[in-house]
Write a protein that holds these residues in place. Sequence first.
Motif, short mmCIF file in Angstrom:
data_model
loop_
_atom_site.label_atom_id
_atom_site.label_comp_id
_atom_site.label_asym_id
_atom_site.label_seq_id
_atom_site.Cartn_x
_atom_site.Cartn_y
_atom_site.Cartn_z
N SER A 179 0.34 -1.31 -0.17
CA SER A 179 0.01 -0.28 0.00
C SER A 179 0.30 1.19 0.56
CB SER A 179 -1.19 -0.27 0.94
OG SER A 179 -0.32 -0.27 2.69
N GLY A 180 2.29 1.04 0.22
CA GLY A 180 3.40 1.94 0.12
C GLY A 180 4.56 1.43 -0.27
N GLY A 181 5.23 2.65 -0.31
CA GLY A 181 6.69 2.73 -0.73
C GLY A 181 7.00 2.17 -2.13
N MET A 235 -3.11 -3.89 -5.94
CA MET A 235 -2.70 -2.37 -4.79
C MET A 235 -1.89 -1.90 -5.94
SD MET A 235 -3.90 -4.40 -1.13
CE MET A 235 -3.42 -2.22 -0.65
N VAL A 236 -1.27 -2.51 -7.17
CA VAL A 236 0.01 -1.19 -7.19
C VAL A 236 -0.26 -1.78 -8.80
CG1 VAL A 236 1.43 -2.41 -5.33
CG2 VAL A 236 1.51 -3.48 -7.99
N ALA A 237 0.06 -0.46 -9.40
CA ALA A 237 0.79 -0.11 -11.30
C ALA A 237 2.12 -0.73 -11.74
CB ALA A 237 0.19 0.80 -11.55
N ILE A 238 2.32 -1.31 -12.35
CA ILE A 238 3.57 -1.15 -12.87
C ILE A 238 3.64 0.23 -14.10
CG2 ILE A 238 5.37 -2.61 -14.60
CD1 ILE A 238 3.30 -5.19 -13.76
N GLU A 239 4.33 1.31 -13.98
CA GLU A 239 4.80 2.04 -14.06
C GLU A 239 6.30 2.86 -15.30
OE1 GLU A 239 4.26 5.75 -10.95
OE2 GLU A 239 1.82 5.01 -11.53
N THR A 240 6.75 3.48 -15.80
CA THR A 240 7.99 3.66 -16.53
C THR A 240 8.35 4.64 -15.50
OG1 THR A 240 7.54 4.97 -17.40
CG2 THR A 240 6.99 3.55 -19.25
N ARG A 289 16.13 -1.19 -18.42
CA ARG A 289 15.40 -3.31 -17.78
C ARG A 289 14.78 -2.51 -16.62
NH1 ARG A 289 21.30 -5.58 -17.54
NH2 ARG A 289 19.27 -7.35 -16.56
N PHE A 290 14.70 -1.38 -16.35
CA PHE A 290 13.82 -1.57 -15.23
C PHE A 290 12.14 -1.20 -14.70
CE2 PHE A 290 18.67 -1.06 -13.33
CZ PHE A 290 17.87 -1.13 -11.75
N GLY A 291 11.59 -1.97 -13.92
CA GLY A 291 10.46 -1.32 -14.12
C GLY A 291 10.15 -1.09 -12.60
N LYS A 292 9.63 0.18 -12.56
CA LYS A 292 8.90 0.62 -11.33
C LYS A 292 7.44 0.89 -11.14
CE LYS A 292 7.49 5.22 -9.49
NZ LYS A 292 7.58 6.72 -10.11
N ILE A 293 7.11 -0.36 -9.06
CA ILE A 293 6.14 -0.58 -8.83
C ILE A 293 5.79 0.40 -7.65
CG2 ILE A 293 5.45 -2.38 -7.07
CD1 ILE A 293 6.42 -4.71 -9.37
N MET A 294 4.70 0.93 -8.51
CA MET A 294 3.75 2.02 -7.27
C MET A 294 2.69 1.75 -7.19
SD MET A 294 4.84 5.20 -6.95
CE MET A 294 3.91 6.41 -6.30
N PRO A 295 2.19 1.59 -5.39
CA PRO A 295 0.73 1.34 -5.32
C PRO A 295 -0.07 2.77 -5.29
CG PRO A 295 2.47 1.08 -3.43
CD PRO A 295 3.20 2.03 -4.21
N THR A 296 -1.06 2.32 -6.07
CA THR A 296 -2.33 3.17 -6.29
C THR A 296 -2.45 4.50 -5.88
OG1 THR A 296 -4.11 1.79 -6.35
CG2 THR A 296 -3.10 1.92 -8.83
N ASP A 297 -2.78 4.05 -4.41
CA ASP A 297 -3.63 4.64 -3.66
C ASP A 297 -2.37 6.12 -3.16
OD1 ASP A 297 -6.32 3.64 -3.81
OD2 ASP A 297 -6.01 2.35 -2.00
N TYR A 298 -0.82 4.85 -2.80
CA TYR A 298 -0.39 6.12 -2.28
C TYR A 298 0.46 7.07 -3.29
CZ TYR A 298 4.71 6.02 -0.68
OH TYR A 298 6.07 6.72 -0.53
#
Length: 502
Positions: free
Chosen positions: A404-406, A422-427, A465-474
């Motif tokens: 949910s965070g970080g 609960m997360v999205a994969i972002e650039t 080559r890196f992907g970012k995982i970001m919680p949507t609510d956060y």
Amino acid sequence: HDLKNSNPEARVHVKLVAEVGVGTVAAGVSKAHADVVLISGHDGGTGASPLTSLKHAGAPWELGLAETQQTLLLNDLRDRIVVQVDGQLKTGRDVVIAALLGAEEYGFATAPLVVSGCVMMRVCHLDTCPVGVATQNPELRKRFSGKPEFVVNFFEFIAEEIREYLAELGFRSLDEAIGHVEMLDMSAAEDHWKASGLDLAPILHQPELPAGTALRRVVQQDHGLQHALDNTLIQLAEGALNEGTPVTLELPIRNVNRTVGTMLGYQVTKRYGGQGLPDNTIDISFTGSAGNSLGAFVPRGVTLRLTGDANDYLGKGLSGGRITVRPHEEAPLDGHIISGNVALYGATSGEVFIRGVVGERFCVRNSGATAVVEGVGDHGCEYMTGGRAVVLGPTGRNFAAGMSGGIAYLLDLKSERVNREMVAIETLTEEDGEFLKETVEKHFAETGSPVAKELLADWDAALGRFGKIMPTDYKRVLAAAEAARIEGRDIDEAVMAAAVQG
């Protein structure tokens, strides 16, 4: 053991629900060297308790307490642990019955709460308490009319009633009454027509014991802290602890050395509070295989460098310190598992750099630490609420479940292994790129990692080559806080509004 190391002067409590078999669990708790076991009855629970728990969980405290006392006595474990009881204790009579059944400490919660003004609306979790007890709303809090004197008065009457019962039973103190179950008379209850066929003898059973067997705690638990490696560390770091003078140490370590660095960290926190010491004030290098919980709860100012490998719970509850782990130069272990499961469980701040792969549940409940690792098992970053994790290698399945965070950054991210509930994969943003380069450079400086060296050799290609995982609510809450900061509005109010909106 970890908790006792984190504060040797504090008592470690374990709370158990009164139910069939609770005595066996309490025996295990005593063997595990807890200082106190609490038997909690089914009648307890304020308005903050879930309704299903209030209605369906547990048994009467009398049954759980009787079973616990008998089991501990039969296994010669009663004399080393305090037995506490709670669950709708309201009167002095309740306390005396609990004492006779074997408890030496007694928990009151709902009764003093009512004395303070609670009207049992059972909306504690809704922030709408009409008498101002369980609320952060300033208008509702104005309605609170309780005073400390009310609670003091209540307990004075409880104590007076206890003394009257003890005098009637012939005891000079409550301690004398503990465990003397033969003083309880059940005849009035058993003779009642509603109790026809009820056998209360098991509650009143007193096991046959050798003469002089203690019915209550008379000796302290032996936590074995006198054998801890930390005693040596504390002696060697005396200058840093007393005067803040930097200290550098080198020592061997074995897997029998558990929770290393935690008592040292306790001494730092005791003297310098939550801010700890300046970074690297106490810099300790270990060589060998570390036991469980290396660096648990370590505060700022303590750096632990391990050349070798570590067991489970590395950096558990890390609180500002720094931990680095790298394989021995003579061991061909790069890319292999170098630490066990559940690293950085519940970490709140600090840094960890691990040159190698770790087991399952990496960074579970991390709320503020920065961690770099070269591969993780299943369930990485589960329930993470803050901090940042950088994974320079493969990940197991179910990554980011309940996160949910970080923020997590994964090299060669495989989306099918991410739990996206609960997360999205972002650039990556430009800021992410700067953070990653700085962190990977630090990882290389701290551990000499070949993986980091290869990535830094062609950083522009590596960054892609890196992907970012970001919680949507956060993400939404961070955006609201940033907007409030730019517009000069109250940031806390903006964050709360964004959270409610979600």
